[in-house]
Design an enzyme around this catalytic site. Structure first.
Site, mmCIF file in Angstrom:
data_model
loop_
_atom_site.group_PDB
_atom_site.id
_atom_site.type_symbol
_atom_site.label_atom_id
_atom_site.label_comp_id
_atom_site.label_asym_id
_atom_site.label_seq_id
_atom_site.Cartn_x
_atom_site.Cartn_y
_atom_site.Cartn_z
ATOM 1 N N GLU A 86 -84.103 34.158 129.242
ATOM 2 C CA GLU A 86 -84.105 32.871 128.438
ATOM 3 C C GLU A 86 -84.073 31.838 129.500
ATOM 4 O OE1 GLU A 86 -80.560 32.778 126.155
ATOM 5 O OE2 GLU A 86 -80.990 30.671 125.669
ATOM 6 N N LYS A 91 -74.999 33.131 134.035
ATOM 7 C CA LYS A 91 -75.710 31.795 134.208
ATOM 8 C C LYS A 91 -74.652 30.831 133.718
ATOM 9 C CE LYS A 91 -79.375 33.398 131.844
ATOM 10 N NZ LYS A 91 -80.801 33.368 131.359
ATOM 11 N N ARG A 109 -74.532 46.303 132.611
ATOM 12 C CA ARG A 109 -74.922 44.944 133.420
ATOM 13 C C ARG A 109 -74.433 45.331 134.734
ATOM 14 N NH1 ARG A 109 -75.083 40.588 130.269
ATOM 15 N NH2 ARG A 109 -75.171 39.042 132.023
#
Ligand code: ATP
Ligand code: MG
Length: 553
Positions: free
Chosen positions: A33, A267, A257
């Protein structure tokens, strides 16, 4: 560490799919994204997705998941592309979920026509309330009974801008009693009168993640859509939508992850550190972003090696940052040019020097790689050495300079300490030595054996430089899970700046070049360098100083 030699679980799935003929070739995608800079966790995902396609002869798309107009920006798109390329990967196609808005809209109408989606006028609070709880089924409402014709008309009205933000949403007609809350009539379109960085004002309705991701995978005929574990509950909806839309059957697979000690990998949190000026931007060398690691001197090879070594886990874990540093040291040892830089200088006078004002000596650039040749190093009557390389009253086994003792100056001569000067406060200000003429490195006929070798720079030729020494960004291993605000655990000493004396061959060093400053660590020029005033970032120390420090405590 997992999966040393064997296949990881995703490779096993792919090999089975290829063997059974389910697929004849594979396609993966990396779907960032564009709302921030990529970090080490993304590097893991990049290495995995691109690595699989390379291994099995397939393709990987770079797809920007840009369905949220508010937080996205072209600045991020550009940085993401640069980072993926720098890591060493080439995508097959550069694509944007926003390119599929028309197609996605068509998919939504198809669901409506099939009686599988409806327009709901409820507020988000009402929707949340009617969803029930994991142990209690959700409730139906009056909008759920709308006919396909009415839904189609309303949905077209939504697209045409007839309604305000939040006035209506489009929902899947799922299963209100499903134990999976995501199947209880998930929202797939919302109204947002917002400017999008690529589609401008063409749309005022935007698809939700769950109605964009799997559909984009399917449009691109992605065979193996790899994501992180938090998407496990989404898989049911992913499959349900593909089945009812009757489109290419992409499949989703989840892995854990990547989390690394002493840093944060989100982020949102990294953005906070930037905006609140705890660091100097996204590429501050203390950050775990790819741009920061590049600026700090990490190499793509070492990051890929690290991602390879940690393998593909199915359960959350926390990887020791020491492993990353190990990979970086291992690569830099092979490629870095050796240089001499004195951090805390003390003047040394070679009292019996009778050579020329400047004698050019030669030093190998890298003992690990003779191909990279030598550089010239000027020697003269006065040099600098590290203050800690001289001791007036040395302890046992101190093999450096002290009165009467001999040491080798790297690439130069053996010298013997003949005296020193002190100021009124008792600090040593100057050390006196005599050199052994026959002991020059490379043509040593002195027959002398000395244990200590120290680095030095010629006083007349020394280049003033700045070094930036980095330490862990956080003081605690796992700042994300610890109670309270993660920012309270920042390490106040994560950056130390020091003025140093460097050998003159470092004058023209360019960002991207890699050096080992003998005994001091691996360094790379920072873009803040100006002609005549180079700045160097310490990439990593030569040994794991942190682990040693921890053991002492
Ligand atoms: P963040 O939580 O930092 O914002 P994200 O998952 O929202 O990360 P995306 O841009 O959506 O960021 O991620 C692109 C891809 O990278 C996704 O497939 C995602 O699963 C993967 N990814 C993100 N963070 C990690 C991580 N820590 N480890 C492995 N893969 C990750
Ligand atoms: Mg995300």
């Amino acid at each position: 560490m997992s999966e040393e030699k064997g296949l990881n679980f995703i490779e096993e799935i792919i090999e089975a799919d290829l063997q059974s003929g389910k697929h004849t070739s594979i396609a993966t995608r990396f779907p960032p994204e564009p709302n921030g800079y990529l970090h080490l966790g993304h590097a893991k995902s990049i290495c995995l997705n691109f690595g699989l396609a390379l291994k099995y002869g397939g393709k990987t798309n770079l797809r920007f998941d840009d369905t949220n107009p508010i937080t996205e920006d072209t600045e991020y798109v550009e940085s993401i592309k640069a980072d993926v390329r720098w890591l060493g990967f080439n995508w097959s196609e550069e694509l944007y979920a926003s390119d599929y808005f028309e197609q996605l809209y068509g998919f939504a109408e198809k669901l409506i026509e099939k009686g599988l989606a409806y327009v709901d006028d409820s507020t988000s609070e009402q929707i949340a309330e009617e969803k029930g709880t994991p142990t209690q089924a959700g409730k139906s409402n009056q909008y759920r009974q709308r006919s396909p014709e009415e839904n189609l008309m309303l949905f077209r009205g939504m697209r045409a801008g007839k309604f305000k933000d939040h006035e209506k949403v489009l929902r899947v007609k799922g299963d209100l009693a499903s134990p999976n809350m995501l199947m209880r009539d998930p929202v797939i379109y919302r109204i947002k009168h917002a400017h999008h960085h690529r589609t401008g004002d063409a749309w005022c309705i935007y698809p939700m993640y769950d109605f964009a991701h799997g559909q984009s995978d399917s449009i691109e005929k992605i065979t193996h859509s790899i994501c992180t574990l938090e998407f496990v509950p989404h898989r049911e909806l992913y499959d349900w939508l593909i089945k009812h839309l009757e489109i290419f059957p992409s499949r989703q697979y989840e892995f854990a992850r990547l989390n690394v000690t002493y840093t944060v990998m989100s982020k949102r949190k990294l953005l906070q550190l930037v905006q609140e000026k705890f660091v100097n931007g996204w590429d501050d060398p203390r950050m775990p972003t790819i741009s920061a690691m590049r600026r700090r001197g990490f190499t793509p090879e070492s990051i890929r090696d690290f991602c390879d070594k940690i393998g593909v886990a199915r359960r959350e874990n926390l990887i020791d940052v020491g492993l990353l540093e190990f990979c970086v040291r291992e690569h830099l040892n092979r490629i870095a040019s050796r240089r001499m830089v004195v951090f805390d200088p003390i003047r040394v006078v070679v009292q019996n020097w009778n050579g020329p004002d400047t004698e050019m000596l030669s030093g190998e650039n890298n003992p690990e790689n003779p191909d990279v040749g030598h550089r010239n190093i000027p020697f003269s009557k006065e040099i600098f050495i590290e203050r800690e390389d001289f001791m007036e009253e040395p302890p046992k086994k101190y093999f450096r300079l002290s009165p009467g003792q001999m040491v080798r100056l790297k690439h130069a001569y053996i010298v013997k300490c003949t005296g020193f000067k002190k100021d009124d406060a008792g600090n040593v200000t100057e050390v006196h030595v005599e050199y052994i003429k026959e002991s020059r490195s490379g043509s040593d006929t002195s027959g002398l054996q000395v244990k200590g070798v120290i680095h030095w720079v010629s006083a007349a030729h020394a280049l003033n430089a700045e070094v930036r020494l980095y330490d862990r960004l956080f003081r605690v291993e796992d700042p994300s899970t610890i109670e309270g605000d993660f920012r309270e655990h920042l390490n106040p000493d994560s950056l130390r700046i020091q003025k140093v004396m460097a050998e003159p061959s470092l004058a023209g060093a360019q960002p991207g070049e890699k050096f080992q400053f003998l005994r001091m660590g691996y360094f790379t020029p920072d873009p803040d360098s100006t002609p005549g005033s180079p700045v160097f970032n310490r990439t990593v120390t030569l040994r794991d100083a942190w682990a040693k420090e921890q053991k002492k405590q």
